[in-house]
Write an enzyme that holds these catalytic residues in place. Sequence first.
Site, PDB file in Angstrom:
ATOM      1  N   ARG A  27      31.880  34.559  37.284  1.00 17.63           N
ATOM      2  CA  ARG A  27      32.264  34.405  38.683  1.00 17.63           C
ATOM      3  C   ARG A  27      33.281  33.275  38.800  1.00 17.63           C
ATOM      4  O   ARG A  27      33.212  32.266  38.082  1.00 17.63           O
ATOM      5  CB  ARG A  27      31.019  34.086  39.508  1.00 17.63           C
ATOM      6  CG  ARG A  27      31.210  34.054  41.021  1.00 17.63           C
ATOM      7  CD  ARG A  27      31.453  35.413  41.577  1.00 17.63           C
ATOM      8  NE  ARG A  27      31.222  35.453  43.030  1.00 17.63           N
ATOM      9  CZ  ARG A  27      31.914  36.190  43.866  1.00 17.63           C
ATOM     10  NH1 ARG A  27      32.901  36.960  43.418  1.00 17.63           N
ATOM     11  NH2 ARG A  27      31.634  36.201  45.158  1.00 17.63           N
ATOM     12  N   THR A  35      36.974  45.743  44.215  1.00 20.60           N
ATOM     13  CA  THR A  35      36.010  45.622  43.130  1.00 20.60           C
ATOM     14  C   THR A  35      35.983  46.914  42.306  1.00 20.60           C
ATOM     15  O   THR A  35      36.411  47.966  42.761  1.00 20.60           O
ATOM     16  CB  THR A  35      34.610  45.260  43.661  1.00 20.60           C
ATOM     17  OG1 THR A  35      34.713  44.129  44.532  1.00 20.60           O
ATOM     18  CG2 THR A  35      33.650  44.924  42.531  1.00 20.60           C
ATOM     19  N   THR A  41      36.079  41.900  40.031  1.00 19.12           N
ATOM     20  CA  THR A  41      36.725  41.962  41.339  1.00 19.12           C
ATOM     21  C   THR A  41      37.772  40.874  41.517  1.00 19.12           C
ATOM     22  O   THR A  41      37.772  39.871  40.796  1.00 19.12           O
ATOM     23  CB  THR A  41      35.658  41.830  42.446  1.00 19.12           C
ATOM     24  OG1 THR A  41      36.244  42.076  43.723  1.00 19.12           O
ATOM     25  CG2 THR A  41      35.020  40.462  42.436  1.00 19.12           C
ATOM     26  N   ASN A  85      38.046  40.421  44.955  1.00 21.92           N
ATOM     27  CA  ASN A  85      37.501  40.388  46.315  1.00 21.92           C
ATOM     28  C   ASN A  85      38.163  41.441  47.195  1.00 21.92           C
ATOM     29  O   ASN A  85      37.929  42.631  46.985  1.00 21.92           O
ATOM     30  CB  ASN A  85      37.568  38.994  46.935  1.00 21.92           C
ATOM     31  CG  ASN A  85      36.570  38.848  48.088  1.00 21.92           C
ATOM     32  OD1 ASN A  85      35.534  39.505  48.114  1.00 21.92           O
ATOM     33  ND2 ASN A  85      36.882  38.000  49.051  1.00 21.92           N
ATOM     34  N   GLU A 109      38.408  34.889  46.510  1.00 27.92           N
ATOM     35  CA  GLU A 109      36.951  34.742  46.518  1.00 27.92           C
ATOM     36  C   GLU A 109      36.462  33.559  47.344  1.00 27.92           C
ATOM     37  O   GLU A 109      35.257  33.467  47.623  1.00 27.92           O
ATOM     38  CB  GLU A 109      36.430  34.599  45.087  1.00 27.92           C
ATOM     39  CG  GLU A 109      36.571  35.838  44.246  1.00 27.92           C
ATOM     40  CD  GLU A 109      35.671  36.982  44.693  1.00 27.92           C
ATOM     41  OE1 GLU A 109      34.891  36.792  45.636  1.00 27.92           O
ATOM     42  OE2 GLU A 109      35.744  38.053  44.079  1.00 27.92           O
ATOM     43  N   ASP A 165      34.133  34.329  50.063  1.00 26.85           N
ATOM     44  CA  ASP A 165      32.730  34.660  49.812  1.00 26.85           C
ATOM     45  C   ASP A 165      31.810  33.463  49.957  1.00 26.85           C
ATOM     46  O   ASP A 165      30.582  33.611  49.910  1.00 26.85           O
ATOM     47  CB  ASP A 165      32.562  35.275  48.417  1.00 26.85           C
ATOM     48  CG  ASP A 165      32.745  36.788  48.429  1.00 26.85           C
ATOM     49  OD1 ASP A 165      32.958  37.341  49.524  1.00 26.85           O
ATOM     50  OD2 ASP A 165      32.673  37.408  47.361  1.00 26.85           O
ATOM     51  N   SER A 173      27.730  36.471  45.408  1.00 26.69           N
ATOM     52  CA  SER A 173      28.352  37.773  45.208  1.00 26.69           C
ATOM     53  C   SER A 173      27.327  38.866  45.468  1.00 26.69           C
ATOM     54  O   SER A 173      26.126  38.644  45.401  1.00 26.69           O
ATOM     55  CB  SER A 173      28.868  37.886  43.772  1.00 26.69           C
ATOM     56  OG  SER A 173      29.292  39.208  43.478  1.00 26.69           O
TER      57      SER A 173
END
Length: 581
Positions: free
Chosen positions: A102, A375, A393, A395, A414, A417, A446
């Site tokens: 991530r 994604t 991904t 995003n 991201e 998120d 996520s």
Amino acid sequence: MTLCVRLLLALLLLPAVPALADSAGQRPAGAPPQGAAIASAHALATDAGFEVLEQGGNAFDAAVAVSAALSVVEPISSGLGGGGFFLLHRASDGRDVFLDARETAPAAATADRYRDADGKLDREHSQNGPWSAAIPGLPAALVHLAGEYGQLPLSVSLAPAIRLARDGFPVYERLERGYAARREVMERYPGTRAVFLAGGQPPRVGQTLRQPDLARTLEALAARGFDGFYRGQVAKDLLAGVRAQGGQWTAADLAGYAVKEREPLRFGYRGWEIVTAPPPSSGGVALAQMLQVLAGWDLSRQAPAQRAHLTVEAMRRAFRDRTFYLGDPDFVHVPVDVLTSPYYAAGLRATIHPDKATPSDVFSGRPTPLEDEETTHFSIIDAQGNRVGATQTVNLLFGSGLVPPRTGVLLNNEMDDFALLPGQANAFGVMGFEANAPEPGKRPLSSMTPTFMLSPDKVAVLGTPGGSRIITMVLLGVLGYADGLGAQQVAALPRYHHQWLPDVVLAESGAFDAETAARLRGMGHVLQLPGDTVSGRGSSHSWGNLQTVALDRRTGELSSGSDPRNPGGKGEVRALEAAGK
């Protein structure tokens, strides 16, 4: 109702909890796979995986090839400028491991950066350009995967992606459509224009899209590993491109990135063992809650409306807990043991009325003490029995829209998120609070949920894109396999979704027939079908892009399923002479 009260209810209902599945170690190994199976969202990526298997690679080498190829041919969905989760099973010793690649927040990206003059969330900063981009994790994941689990050097496993970037690939309809949707943002940045307007016009179906800068970045990664991306010339170009647009990445942000190996979540569902994603994915925890709540009923004996009602109620409760409790476990305490306990699930089950919807506002909307076409996912089983489920991904469509010049790397967005403003929904309509607030080096929560399913007779690998709907699509896929469906049938299942707030059931075309929809409305559910405009939100006619492979443990027969909603995907089984060597 507080967490403690629900846990107390659960203890009172302990006898109702079904027995967990047998552990994997107690099951016979079964027949070896007859070849290898790969399902991905693009035929060229599936072919890249098989190409590497044919050269003597294993599933992990194939995963590097598929991931990198998707990074080239699906910039709409993922890329080297993004991140992902890789769920691995190594057949030689039975080890399951979760690779957390991530993205991480750069040191300068504090919550104050994402508020406008009135203190409200500044979506321009959170979704577009340099401030929306977190530090990419996917390149580090490819290096880690090849070095720790693969059998081939990166120069071999990355060769198909390098070739696709250098020589190009045909533009497809989804890519053309996605670019049109993000064109205004994409064309702000000179590096992005150099890639997508290289011929003077935006990408058109049938044209060849070449990415020579991306090919050179992949070559640097192949030659120098981690340092080929996170240090050296590529890193300098990334930093220069971000800073030129007003961002504040540092060399330390890049060089300090690290892949995390985490223990997957495990739980049982009616004779199956489920192995899935731990935090900072919210998907595995939510999947454990939903399935263990639903384990109290034999869904195969329920009428369609009753089955959908119970499933929606399980979704509602899991998403409510997601909002308040989940975040990066390296920064906050996540009560995984409680949230994934079958006893806690029994307490949640006790709050479900068999014939009436539970209004979402019944559950506290205040904190309590304690990945559409964006994604992509692929699934692999090789001839040794190694398996990979990977979801990656950038995003939103084309991520931040920013390609730093000379890199070919489209950066993610991201940062959206994170819970940049407590209680404020992100682009997918889900909220968060302190557990998912941004901090330097922290990973945003996520929904990506790569998952394994194991029974005495079957092994399945599945996952999908789809933002917050990833979790519920994987849930429905798991329920499909549990009902005895095959891989392609699971990939084609109709889908519906509830995420606590807004209190609306979204559904694809064909998910509910007229009678089922009427019965659900009669129970008090607010349904939003394609064409409806409840709460101002349209429900798409189709969602996701589920990719799955399965193994019959009795015969060794492999099968694959590629989502028919995406005609460019490819699931295939091949009997390869070198597969799995």
